[in-house]
Enzyme design. Sequence first.
Site, PDB file in Angstrom:
ATOM      1  N   HIS A  70       0.817  -1.400  -0.018  1.00 11.34           N
ATOM      2  CA  HIS A  70      -0.069  -0.097   0.116  1.00 11.34           C
ATOM      3  C   HIS A  70       0.846   1.169   0.042  1.00 11.34           C
ATOM      4  O   HIS A  70       0.571   2.091   0.585  1.00 11.34           O
ATOM      5  CB  HIS A  70      -1.074  -0.009   1.214  1.00 11.34           C
ATOM      6  CG  HIS A  70      -0.747  -0.378   2.469  1.00 11.34           C
ATOM      7  ND1 HIS A  70       0.300   0.680   3.072  1.00 11.34           N
ATOM      8  CD2 HIS A  70      -1.162  -1.024   3.455  1.00 11.34           C
ATOM      9  CE1 HIS A  70       0.521   0.197   4.367  1.00 11.34           C
ATOM     10  NE2 HIS A  70      -0.482  -0.732   4.895  1.00 11.34           N
TER      11      HIS A  70
ATOM     12  N   HIS B 296      -6.846  -9.266  13.146  1.00 17.43           N
ATOM     13  CA  HIS B 296      -6.941  -7.825  12.619  1.00 17.43           C
ATOM     14  C   HIS B 296      -7.681  -8.064  11.018  1.00 17.43           C
ATOM     15  O   HIS B 296      -7.479  -9.031  10.337  1.00 17.43           O
ATOM     16  CB  HIS B 296      -5.368  -7.619  12.139  1.00 17.43           C
ATOM     17  CG  HIS B 296      -5.118  -6.075  11.431  1.00 17.43           C
ATOM     18  ND1 HIS B 296      -6.214  -5.002  11.538  1.00 17.43           N
ATOM     19  CD2 HIS B 296      -4.125  -5.692  11.126  1.00 17.43           C
ATOM     20  CE1 HIS B 296      -5.631  -4.238  10.864  1.00 17.43           C
ATOM     21  NE2 HIS B 296      -4.260  -4.388  10.460  1.00 17.43           N
TER      22      HIS B 296
ATOM     23  N   GLU C 159      -7.478  -5.999   8.631  1.00 14.01           N
ATOM     24  CA  GLU C 159      -6.832  -5.818   7.128  1.00 14.01           C
ATOM     25  C   GLU C 159      -6.618  -6.681   6.169  1.00 14.01           C
ATOM     26  O   GLU C 159      -6.233  -7.983   6.534  1.00 14.01           O
ATOM     27  CB  GLU C 159      -5.580  -4.909   7.435  1.00 14.01           C
ATOM     28  CG  GLU C 159      -5.304  -4.090   6.309  1.00 14.01           C
ATOM     29  CD  GLU C 159      -3.896  -3.237   6.408  1.00 14.01           C
ATOM     30  OE1 GLU C 159      -3.513  -2.963   7.700  1.00 14.01           O
ATOM     31  OE2 GLU C 159      -3.409  -2.413   5.729  1.00 14.01           O
TER      32      GLU C 159
ATOM     33  N   ASP D 124      -4.332  -7.942   4.421  1.00 20.33           N
ATOM     34  CA  ASP D 124      -3.208  -8.999   3.996  1.00 20.33           C
ATOM     35  C   ASP D 124      -3.369 -10.029   5.069  1.00 20.33           C
ATOM     36  O   ASP D 124      -2.679 -11.024   4.875  1.00 20.33           O
ATOM     37  CB  ASP D 124      -2.100  -8.120   4.282  1.00 20.33           C
ATOM     38  CG  ASP D 124      -2.035  -7.105   5.632  1.00 20.33           C
ATOM     39  OD1 ASP D 124      -2.989  -6.776   6.133  1.00 20.33           O
ATOM     40  OD2 ASP D 124      -0.969  -6.791   6.035  1.00 20.33           O
TER      41      ASP D 124
ATOM     42  N   HIS E 264      -2.804  -2.387  14.720  1.00 20.52           N
ATOM     43  CA  HIS E 264      -2.631  -1.425  13.695  1.00 20.52           C
ATOM     44  C   HIS E 264      -4.191  -0.513  13.334  1.00 20.52           C
ATOM     45  O   HIS E 264      -3.960   0.664  13.051  1.00 20.52           O
ATOM     46  CB  HIS E 264      -2.121  -1.965  12.411  1.00 20.52           C
ATOM     47  CG  HIS E 264      -1.954  -1.015  11.112  1.00 20.52           C
ATOM     48  ND1 HIS E 264      -2.375  -1.514  10.084  1.00 20.52           N
ATOM     49  CD2 HIS E 264      -1.738   0.240  11.061  1.00 20.52           C
ATOM     50  CE1 HIS E 264      -2.185  -0.876   9.030  1.00 20.52           C
ATOM     51  NE2 HIS E 264      -1.781   0.264   9.627  1.00 20.52           N
TER      52      HIS E 264
ATOM     53  N   ASP F 209       0.075  -6.999  13.652  1.00 19.91           N
ATOM     54  CA  ASP F 209       1.013  -6.230  12.987  1.00 19.91           C
ATOM     55  C   ASP F 209       2.063  -5.607  13.897  1.00 19.91           C
ATOM     56  O   ASP F 209       3.402  -5.357  13.219  1.00 19.91           O
ATOM     57  CB  ASP F 209       0.167  -5.197  12.491  1.00 19.91           C
ATOM     58  CG  ASP F 209      -0.411  -5.461  10.905  1.00 19.91           C
ATOM     59  OD1 ASP F 209       0.018  -6.346  10.222  1.00 19.91           O
ATOM     60  OD2 ASP F 209      -1.309  -4.753  10.629  1.00 19.91           O
TER      61      ASP F 209
ATOM     62  N   TYR G  26       9.309  -0.288   9.283  1.00 17.06           N
ATOM     63  CA  TYR G  26       8.094  -0.723   9.615  1.00 17.06           C
ATOM     64  C   TYR G  26       7.354   0.143  10.572  1.00 17.06           C
ATOM     65  O   TYR G  26       6.416   0.552  10.337  1.00 17.06           O
ATOM     66  CB  TYR G  26       7.964  -2.268   9.828  1.00 17.06           C
ATOM     67  CG  TYR G  26       6.797  -3.001  10.019  1.00 17.06           C
ATOM     68  CD1 TYR G  26       6.224  -3.556   9.029  1.00 17.06           C
ATOM     69  CD2 TYR G  26       6.179  -2.779  11.185  1.00 17.06           C
ATOM     70  CE1 TYR G  26       4.942  -4.404   9.407  1.00 17.06           C
ATOM     71  CE2 TYR G  26       4.676  -3.345  11.405  1.00 17.06           C
ATOM     72  CZ  TYR G  26       4.307  -4.206  10.453  1.00 17.06           C
ATOM     73  OH  TYR G  26       2.981  -4.617  10.489  1.00 17.06           O
TER      74      TYR G  26
ATOM     75  N   HIS H 229       4.024 -10.342  10.294  1.00 17.79           N
ATOM     76  CA  HIS H 229       5.204  -9.902   9.082  1.00 17.79           C
ATOM     77  C   HIS H 229       6.399 -10.291   9.498  1.00 17.79           C
ATOM     78  O   HIS H 229       6.871  -9.895  10.423  1.00 17.79           O
ATOM     79  CB  HIS H 229       4.915  -8.420   8.261  1.00 17.79           C
ATOM     80  CG  HIS H 229       3.593  -8.264   8.239  1.00 17.79           C
ATOM     81  ND1 HIS H 229       3.178  -8.582   6.763  1.00 17.79           N
ATOM     82  CD2 HIS H 229       2.632  -7.379   8.486  1.00 17.79           C
ATOM     83  CE1 HIS H 229       1.898  -8.071   6.722  1.00 17.79           C
ATOM     84  NE2 HIS H 229       1.487  -7.499   7.430  1.00 17.79           N
TER      85      HIS H 229
HETATM   86 FE   LIG Z   1      -2.359  -3.825   9.230  1.00 18.68          FE
HETATM   87 FE   LIG Z   2      -0.262  -6.553   8.198  1.00 22.38          FE
END
Ligand SMILES: [Fe+2]
Ligand SMILES: [Fe+2]
Length: 395
Positions: free
Chosen positions: A24, A78, A80, A82, A145, A164, A192, A225
């Site tokens: 992103h 989460h 999001e 991903d 996040h 995250d 990050y 991640h």
């Molecule tokens: Fe995220």
């Molecule tokens: Fe993520």
Amino acid sequence: MNLVELAEKVYWVGVVDWNLRDFHGYETRRGTTYNAYLVVDAKTALVDTVKYPFKTSLADNIRRVTSLENLDYVIVNHVEMDHSSSLSYIMQHAKNATIVTSRRGKAGLVKYYGENEWNFQIVKTGDELSLGNRTLRFVEAPMLHWPDSMFTYLQEDKILMPNDAFGQHLATSQRFDDEVDQAVLMDEAAKYYANILMPFASLIIRKIEELPKLNINPRIIAPSHGVIWRSHPSKIVNAYLEWSKGKTSNKAVIVYDTMWGSTQKMAMAICDAIAEKGIEVHVYQMRRSDFAEILKEILEAKAVIVGSPTVNGSMFQTISAFLRYVTGLKPKGKIWAVFGSYGWGGGAVRAMTEHLKTAGFEVLEPGLQVQYAPTLEELGKCRELGEKIVNQIQA
Ligand SMILES: [Fe+2]
Ligand SMILES: [Fe+2]
Ligand SMILES: Cc1cc2nc3c(=O)[nH]c(=O)nc-3n(C[C@H](O)[C@H](O)[C@H](O)COP(=O)(O)O)c2cc1C
């Protein structure tokens, strides 16, 4: 790839995205991973999913341990994309699974994936889920996040899965912190943090302080991640605390752009003056540089000096985008200064100063501007600005 076990019957079932170069808008030159974890006990729980192009790899990884139909719980830390965009695919097969998520997590999943015949179990901080011999505990972590974010803790094995938080965009064939180059690891962890978590510094400090009070003292931190912190979990926790408290080193960053080289000449004179005093300085021409990399350098810098030529009465477009990006990320406690070349009415220096002040940053005033190409005398003024910044850095 061999199945990776974090503890007995706790598996990494995630995927490595070697070729990702844009997350992103964040340039991920080392790729990333989407980590998911499988805990097998009397009940079986999958913690998080992966980005949808990798959904079958996730399913295959799970099947090396158990069938999808055997999943009792899918924990969504989460929403999001991903981490959640393989959920529909997994749930098509995991007919018996209950989705465990925060209240906002459920709302987000319904908004993204519509009303489904999924069983939900809403959890909040302190709630526990017994898997048999082992227990999952949940900690809501809003804005780390997104508002829905939460951490999952496998109590008996002391494994924290904070999604995250504590991640790095780093694709490697290794899964653990002690297997990779430490400088690369911390470089990616800093990048990050700076680009994803920096605005939430005060929440991070509070969350880290809350964990021991909930009797959460992780032996392993397994983010969503990058690599898993099994040897040095305190290294990343301490780094997050220091970054969140605004730790800086004697370092300056100059970000500028230029059309005909005048603002660049000013940048180089400022750079030389700072470097000659023994202060580390990094210089970036904005339209040849990556936002995420610059923010990583700014994270620990004491001074940020921004240069722009005047274009149509205001700043150059890349500098205005940079300033919007950097002020949104709210780096703490920096010395800011601005400079630039103009032709007639000027406007860039004024616009940069106003933008920074409106965002609540302290800017050295007045900004330094010269008409057309800087004369030797004006380059001297640039050097003076550099020296002034050095004095403030060392104050
Ligand atoms: Fe995220
Ligand atoms: Fe993520
Ligand atoms: C497309 C363009 C628009 C410009 N608009 C303005 C302006 O509105 N006001 C001004 O003072 N100078 C303006 N200038 C002049 C530049 O600010 C001046 O040439 C300056 O020295 C450029 O610095 P640089 O060499 O770092 O690109 C403009 C120049 C260009 C090429």
